[in-house]
Design an enzyme around this catalytic site. Structure first.
Site, PDB file in Angstrom:
ATOM      1  N   GLU A   1       0.820  -1.202   0.000  1.00 23.93           N
ATOM      2  CA  GLU A   1       0.000   0.000   0.000  1.00 23.93           C
ATOM      3  C   GLU A   1       0.864   1.267   0.000  1.00 23.93           C
ATOM      4  O   GLU A   1       1.813   1.380   0.792  1.00 23.93           O
ATOM      5  CB  GLU A   1      -0.930  -0.034   1.225  1.00 23.93           C
ATOM      6  CG  GLU A   1      -1.852   1.150   1.358  1.00 23.93           C
ATOM      7  CD  GLU A   1      -2.734   1.380   0.147  1.00 23.93           C
ATOM      8  OE1 GLU A   1      -3.383   0.441  -0.302  1.00 23.93           O
ATOM      9  OE2 GLU A   1      -2.761   2.530  -0.347  1.00 23.93           O
TER      10      GLU A   1
ATOM     11  N   THR B   1      -5.736   1.451  -5.744  1.00 27.66           N
ATOM     12  CA  THR B   1      -5.304   0.056  -5.600  1.00 27.66           C
ATOM     13  C   THR B   1      -5.973  -0.833  -6.646  1.00 27.66           C
ATOM     14  O   THR B   1      -5.332  -1.688  -7.257  1.00 27.66           O
ATOM     15  CB  THR B   1      -5.654  -0.499  -4.213  1.00 27.66           C
ATOM     16  OG1 THR B   1      -5.264   0.438  -3.224  1.00 27.66           O
ATOM     17  CG2 THR B   1      -4.957  -1.820  -3.956  1.00 27.66           C
TER      18      THR B   1
ATOM     19  N   HIS C   1      -1.657   3.193   4.788  1.00 23.71           N
ATOM     20  CA  HIS C   1      -2.606   3.899   3.926  1.00 23.71           C
ATOM     21  C   HIS C   1      -2.837   5.285   4.513  1.00 23.71           C
ATOM     22  O   HIS C   1      -2.809   5.454   5.722  1.00 23.71           O
ATOM     23  CB  HIS C   1      -3.929   3.120   3.878  1.00 23.71           C
ATOM     24  CG  HIS C   1      -4.877   3.589   2.821  1.00 23.71           C
ATOM     25  ND1 HIS C   1      -5.548   4.787   2.904  1.00 23.71           N
ATOM     26  CD2 HIS C   1      -5.254   3.028   1.646  1.00 23.71           C
ATOM     27  CE1 HIS C   1      -6.290   4.938   1.833  1.00 23.71           C
ATOM     28  NE2 HIS C   1      -6.133   3.890   1.047  1.00 23.71           N
TER      29      HIS C   1
ATOM     30  N   ASP D   1       1.684  -0.160  -4.883  1.00 25.20           N
ATOM     31  CA  ASP D   1       0.456  -0.023  -5.682  1.00 25.20           C
ATOM     32  C   ASP D   1       0.308   1.358  -6.317  1.00 25.20           C
ATOM     33  O   ASP D   1      -0.164   1.491  -7.437  1.00 25.20           O
ATOM     34  CB  ASP D   1      -0.805  -0.419  -4.892  1.00 25.20           C
ATOM     35  CG  ASP D   1      -1.110   0.464  -3.700  1.00 25.20           C
ATOM     36  OD1 ASP D   1      -0.263   1.304  -3.333  1.00 25.20           O
ATOM     37  OD2 ASP D   1      -2.208   0.307  -3.115  1.00 25.20           O
ATOM     38  N   HIS D   2       0.725   2.411  -5.598  1.00 20.29           N
ATOM     39  CA  HIS D   2       0.595   3.777  -6.119  1.00 20.29           C
ATOM     40  C   HIS D   2       1.227   4.732  -5.124  1.00 20.29           C
ATOM     41  O   HIS D   2       1.647   4.320  -4.043  1.00 20.29           O
ATOM     42  CB  HIS D   2      -0.872   4.144  -6.352  1.00 20.29           C
ATOM     43  CG  HIS D   2      -1.751   3.860  -5.166  1.00 20.29           C
ATOM     44  ND1 HIS D   2      -1.742   4.647  -4.048  1.00 20.29           N
ATOM     45  CD2 HIS D   2      -2.608   2.845  -4.912  1.00 20.29           C
ATOM     46  CE1 HIS D   2      -2.591   4.155  -3.167  1.00 20.29           C
ATOM     47  NE2 HIS D   2      -3.124   3.049  -3.650  1.00 20.29           N
TER      48      HIS D   2
END
Ligand code: GP9
Ligand code: MN
Length: 637
Positions: A258, A300, A415, A474-475
């Site tokens: 994450e 995600t 997150h 993921d980003h």
């Protein structure tokens, strides 16, 4: 003349009373259902107020339409239909812990599952959910004003009610957007939508979304796949056999980290490494340091889409929501056909990002979601189940799995807003001007430690010999809004070029037969699938893939973002401006022109596949395209 007095006579007041009673009754019922039957995770008083307010616009709309079409009878019909819709949702929710969507209704298998258990989900007390229908009928037909024919709604009143629904909805939406920006564009989660705009509005929204999707799909035809395949053939490079099949028959554990960006790798804070474990692990495997995320609003879920399909996600909305009913030829399906048990492990609600629906379309055999983990308040924080427990439980599950398996794990703790219980923090916060960035260091360190515990235990387990790990970010987690603070941390000004480079995420392939090396090829999440299938030695016959094997030395080195920006071996092109990829110096002239054009073309080709649901034509198109006699005939003519 329009005077208030003229309209506020006794008759009007009686009429208004009946309207208010019926509307109020339905409002009460809907509010009760939304707050007591569904678990909408209301987090603060403001959300509770939004939830109380949001039924109103839809109630005005349905009663308005009812009156418009059939006076007070129409109002009763609206009341009954509205009640039934709420009740069907309740039944569905009891079974699936989710709200009905039109694509979901189309999934006959799902409904069949519900049909089987219909008796078990009906409850005797449900009868009370209809008592109010009788009361409403009483208000409409037998209450004194109604009885004395003083309540005879006129068409124009129905029209007025429906019109009032508009400002009510605008107020609702603005209020909701204060809590959650881009609520409708991002379509996070159905639970969230229902919480913010109410169940009935949610259905309208779902219907609009579906209508748009259907329209594009209906207008598409099989011919449209031909230019797609032609385009992809032009871009294709010869397959290289580097490491082909080196992991043949092995299990795969893909770990989606994450919000993990490359800037923390090998970097320090207060003189300490931020991710000491990953830094070490990457030396033992194949690490890619010019690897970018390519997600947009679906975050995600977009990265999952890229991994599974090697196609671009959409520019607006999350393809997991908007096109979950499409035909895909996804990697999980391919691996399943090759004997793999394919599954996703993610200890969040299964409906988040519409995963429960989309995973079926992608061909996963199983989804281990929140309900499959021992999620307790003590083991949770922020978004939910803490990574350390998630990793621990997941490894136990994998040890029991039939092999070979393909498990995709998605972490959660690191997150936004990156908070952590104090006792779990093992590094001091940062000291920049952004508290978000300052906290980011603590949660990423936590994730690194959770990863360490998992990988070290994995190494000791029997799985080690027969499994490869594919670990990737993921980003981004730190958005452009924190550029200044990021500049303070990195000790340089963050201009467009640096901001672009911050979109790199770590990617590591690790396992017994995987050589240790750092690979500098420019690539992105779109390349994961061809890279992995090459390592597994699996023939992947789906021609509609935009990525290229990262191990192929002749590959087209090009990474295209959803905004139409790109990076290739030499340049980075951002919003029409060209930079030298290595130095970040601006390059004058037309150096990036071709790259920008390719980016535009490629994105629109990929979009055409999704909007037109073109993969449903794959079989017939391939036949036309690859039939040698047909080509010969064409030439002869
Ligand atoms: C939720 C998790 C986070 O299940 O995947 O989603 P994100 O907000 O990062 O897209
Ligand atoms: Mn994410």
């Amino acid at each position: 003349m329009f005077t208030l007095k003229k309209y506020l006579n006794k008759n009007t007041l009686l009429k208004l009373t009946v309207y208010a009673l019926v509307i109020g009754l339905f409002w009460l019922k809907m509010s009760y259902i939304q707050s007591n039957i569904f678990s909408l995770n209301v987090e603060n008083p403001n959300e509770a107020n939004i939830l109380a307010f949001n039924p109103l616009s839809s109630i005005f709309l349905i009663f308005g339409i009812g009156v418009l079409l059939a006076g007070r009878r129409g109002m009763l019909v609206s009341y009954i239909l509205g009640s039934l819709l709420l009740y069907v949702n309740i039944l569905f929710y009891r079974e699936y812990n989710d709200f009905i969507t039109i694509p979901m209704l189309n999934q006959v298998a799902n409904l069949a599952g519900m049909g089987g258990s219909i008796q078990t989900i009906l409850e005797a007390s449900d009868i009370f959910l209809f008592v109010d229908v009788l009361i409403a009928a009483f208000f409409l037909f037998y209450l004194k004003p109604a009885r004395l024919s003083q309540f005879t709604p006129k068409r124009r009143e129905g029209f007025l009610l429906a019109i009032i629904a508009i400002p009510l909805f605008v107020i609702n939406l603005q209020w909701a957007e204060e809590e959650r920006t881009d609520l409708l564009e991002r379509t996070f989660d159905r639970t969230m939508l229902v919480k913010y705009i109410g169940l009935l509005n949610y259905h309208v929204y779902d219907a609009v979304l579906q209508g748009k999707t259907e329209m594009k799909k209906t207008l598409a035809d099989s011919n449209e796949l031909v230019p797609v395949i032609n385009y992809l053939n032009e871009q294709k490079t010869e397959d290289s056999d580097r490491l082909e099949g080196v992991a043949e028959g092995k299990n795969v554990i893909a770990i989606s980290l994450e919000s993990t960006q490359t800037f923390v790798v090998d970097n320090t804070l207060h003189g300490e490494e931020v991710t000491p474990y990953f830094n070490e692990l990457k030396e033992e495997g194949m690490y890619f340091d010019n690897f970018y995320h390519q997600v947009k609003q679906g975050r995600t879920s977009d990265s999952e889409f890229l991994l599974a399909n090697s196609m671009y996600p959409l520019n607006r909305g999350a393809v997991f929501f908007t096109h979950s009913g499409n035909e895909y030829e996804a990697m999980p399906e391919l691996l399943s056909e090759n004997g793999y048990f394919t599954n996703v492990m993610h200890a969040n609600d299964k409906t988040f990002w519409n995963r429960n629906v989309m995973y079926d379309s992608l061909g996963y055999n199983e989804f281990f979601s929140k309900e499959d983990y021992d999620v307790t308040p003590e083991k949770s924080h922020g978004w939910g189940y803490l990574d350390e427990y998630f990793f621990e439980d997941s490894l136990e599950k994998m040890k029991e799995m039939e092999e070979p398996f393909y498990s995709k794990m998605i972490t959660l703790t690191h997150h936004y807003p990156f908070t952590l219980p104090e006792e779990l923090a093992t590094i001091e916060q940062g000291e920049t001007s952004s508290t978000t960035l300052n906290r980011y260091f603590q949660t990423i360190r936590y994730q690194d430690e959770a990863l360490e515990q998992f990988v070290e235990e994995f190494k000791q387990s029997e799985l080690y010999d027969d499994t490869i790990l594919l670990i990737y970010g993921d980003h981004f987690g730190i958005s452009e809004n924190h550029q200044k603070a990021m500049g303070e941390y990195l000790g340089k000004e963050i201009n467009d070029y640096e901001q672009f480079q911050l979109q790199r995420v770590p990617m590591l392939i690790y396992g017994k037969d995987i050589p240790s090396e750092t690979n500098h090829t420019v690539g992105g999440q779109i390349d994961l699938r061809p890279t992995l299938t090459n390592l597994l030695g699996i023939e992947d016959e789906n021609p509609v893939q935009f990525g290229q094997d990262l191990l192929n030395e002749d590959r087209r080195e090009m990474m295209i973002t959803r905004d139409g920006d790109f990076a290739n071996e030499e340049y980075v092109g951002i919003q029409g401006v060209c930079y030298d990829r290595e130095t970040g110096e601006q390059v004058e002239g037309q150096a990036c022109e071709e790259g920008f054009q390719t980016a535009q073309e490629e994105l629109s080709v990929s979009d055409s596949v999704i909007y037109g649901d073109l993969l449903r034509y794959l079989d017939e198109t391939e036949m036309v395209n690859t039939d040698p006699t047909l080509n010969k005939n064409n030439k002869e003519e």
